[in-house]
Design an enzyme around this catalytic site. Sequence first.
Site, PDB file in Angstrom:
ATOM      1  N   HIS A   1      -0.598   3.770  -0.396  1.00 42.37           N
ATOM      2  CA  HIS A   1       0.429   4.490  -1.147  1.00 42.37           C
ATOM      3  C   HIS A   1      -0.250   5.377  -2.197  1.00 42.37           C
ATOM      4  O   HIS A   1       0.317   6.348  -2.672  1.00 42.37           O
ATOM      5  CB  HIS A   1       1.370   3.515  -1.864  1.00 42.37           C
ATOM      6  CG  HIS A   1       2.190   2.679  -0.934  1.00 42.37           C
ATOM      7  ND1 HIS A   1       1.765   1.474  -0.456  1.00 42.37           N
ATOM      8  CD2 HIS A   1       3.425   2.890  -0.411  1.00 42.37           C
ATOM      9  CE1 HIS A   1       2.709   0.979   0.337  1.00 42.37           C
ATOM     10  NE2 HIS A   1       3.723   1.806   0.377  1.00 42.37           N
TER      11      HIS A   1
ATOM     12  N   ASP B   1       3.679   6.451   9.388  1.00 43.35           N
ATOM     13  CA  ASP B   1       4.004   5.796   8.121  1.00 43.35           C
ATOM     14  C   ASP B   1       4.553   6.896   7.197  1.00 43.35           C
ATOM     15  O   ASP B   1       4.494   8.087   7.516  1.00 43.35           O
ATOM     16  CB  ASP B   1       2.748   5.134   7.533  1.00 43.35           C
ATOM     17  CG  ASP B   1       3.084   3.962   6.605  1.00 43.35           C
ATOM     18  OD1 ASP B   1       4.253   3.860   6.185  1.00 43.35           O
ATOM     19  OD2 ASP B   1       2.183   3.170   6.290  1.00 43.35           O
TER      20      ASP B   1
END
Length: 499
Positions: free
Chosen positions: A202, A276
Site C-alpha cells: 500500500h 490489486d
Amino acid sequence: MLSKKQKIAQCFSPAAFVHDTEENHRELERLIQEEEIGSLTFFHSRHSAAANFESRAEVLDFSGTLEKMIGLINRFQAVSKIPLLICIDAEYGLAMRIEKTPQYPFAITLGALQQDAEKWVGEVGFQMGMDLKRAGIHLNFAPCADVNTNPNNPVIGYRSFGDDAEKVARLAMASYLGMKKAGIGACFKHFPGHGDTAVDSHLGLPVLKKSIEELKSEELLPFQYGIDREVELIMVGHLAVPALSGGKEIPASISREIITDFLKGKMGFKGLVVSDALNMKAVANHFPEPGELEWQAFHAGNDLLCFSDHVKEGIEKIAEKALEEEVDLVFQKIMDLKKQLGVLDFQPISVPKFDWEAHHQLQKDLAQNYVSVISGKIDFDNLCDLSKAGKLGYQEYFTSQKSRFAEMLDYDFVAIDQAEKVLISVFVPSHKPLNQFGMEEAELEEIKNLSQRKPCILIHFGNPLALKYLGELNDFEAVICAYQNFEETQEVTINLIQK
C-alpha cells in the site's frame, strides 16, 4: 452491438464508498452512466479504504452501514445499462468492511484448526459467501493464498493460513470452494505470493529476490494447486519478482512477463486475472499521466481493473492502444463471469437478516477446534488448591473493561504480590504488527518481569505472531493461544483453565 470503448469499460471496477458525500455518490452515478463501467468494489469509507482499515475501524463513528450499502447497490444498479458486478474485499466476512455483520476467524486462526480443517474452512467460506450474497455482492476478493514465511511481514500476517505452502494451498482451496458453493465468486491472491515480503505494498514496492525453484516450492505452490483444480480468478499483487520478469524490478501487476507469459502461459491459468488496487503506492506513483497505469495493467494481462482513479482516461488509453481481438477476449471473460454469478438477472435487494444464533454456534465449534495449549501444561487441581488457599492471582492486559473471560473465571484471586501463581490474560490490541501489535512497552516489560518472578500461565487472545513480544514462552508454566478475542473464544478458553 457494443463499441470498443463500451467493452473496455466492462473491465473497470472503481471504488464505491458507503459513507461518502452525496456529491461523490452522484459523481459515481455519472461515471456508471457516461462511461458504462462494468463493476464496483465497495469500501466502508474513504478514511478506511487504505491500509490498516482494521486498526481504524474502532475509532470510526458511523451507523447504518449495511442499510446504506444496500441502498447504494440498488441505486447504482438502477442507472447501469448492463447490471454491475458488485465486489468487496471481505477476507474474514462482511464485517471486514461493514459493522454489525458476522465476523469470522482470521485465516491464521483457521490455519490452527486441529481437526477436519478443510471441512471447517469450507463451512466458513460457505457462510461468509451466503452473507455476501444476501447483501447483493457477487465477488469476494479472497482468500489469500500467500504463504506467510516472513513473521515481520507488515501486510499479510494474520491474512495467511500459515507458513506451510501445502497447508495454505489446501485451506485456500477449501475457502474458495465454500464461497463458490454459496453462489458467489472468490479469488486467490496475491499472485505470485506476498508472504515473504517486508514492505507494505500500500505504501511502497516489495521486492522478492528468490530463484524460480524457490518460488515454485513455496510462493507459487498454492496458486499452481488452485490452477490445477480450476480456480477461476486470481488477483495479482503489487510486488516485484525479478526471477519471473527477466530480472526487472517491476510490479507483477503490470508485468506482461509475469501475468501473460508466466501465469497464463507456463502455469496454465485460463481464468480471469484481477489487478490489486491501482491506487496503491507501489504502482500509482510510477505513472503520473492519467490512464497510463490502467493501460499498463491491461496490457500486462489483467482482465478486471480494480480501484482505478482514472477510469475515463484509462478507457481512452486502452481503446487507443489495445487490439480489437484482445478487447473482445477480455470482454467475453467478464460477461461469462457475470452470467455465471447471476449478475445479469439483477433484482433490487432488501436489507438481509443474519442468523446470529447459528453464527454464534459456528464460532463456538470453531473455537473448540483451534484454542489450544501450545506450551507447558495446566494442572487444574493445583489451580483449585491455590485458589482455596488464597494464593492465586489474575491480571489482564490491554482491556478497557473487565473481559468476559475474567467474568467467567470461577477462582478466588488475591493481589499479585501475595500470589504464588498468576494467570495472565493478554488481549492483543491489533492484529497487525505495527508498533508491536499495539502493545505498550511498559505493559510488555511488566508481563516479562512477572513471568520471571513467579510461575505464570499465559492466555493469549490475539494474533499468535504477537507472542514473541511477551518474552520466552518457556518462562511461563503454560501458554494457551486463543487466536481471537471473540466472546465465544473466551467462553471456550475457560474450559482449558478450569474444570
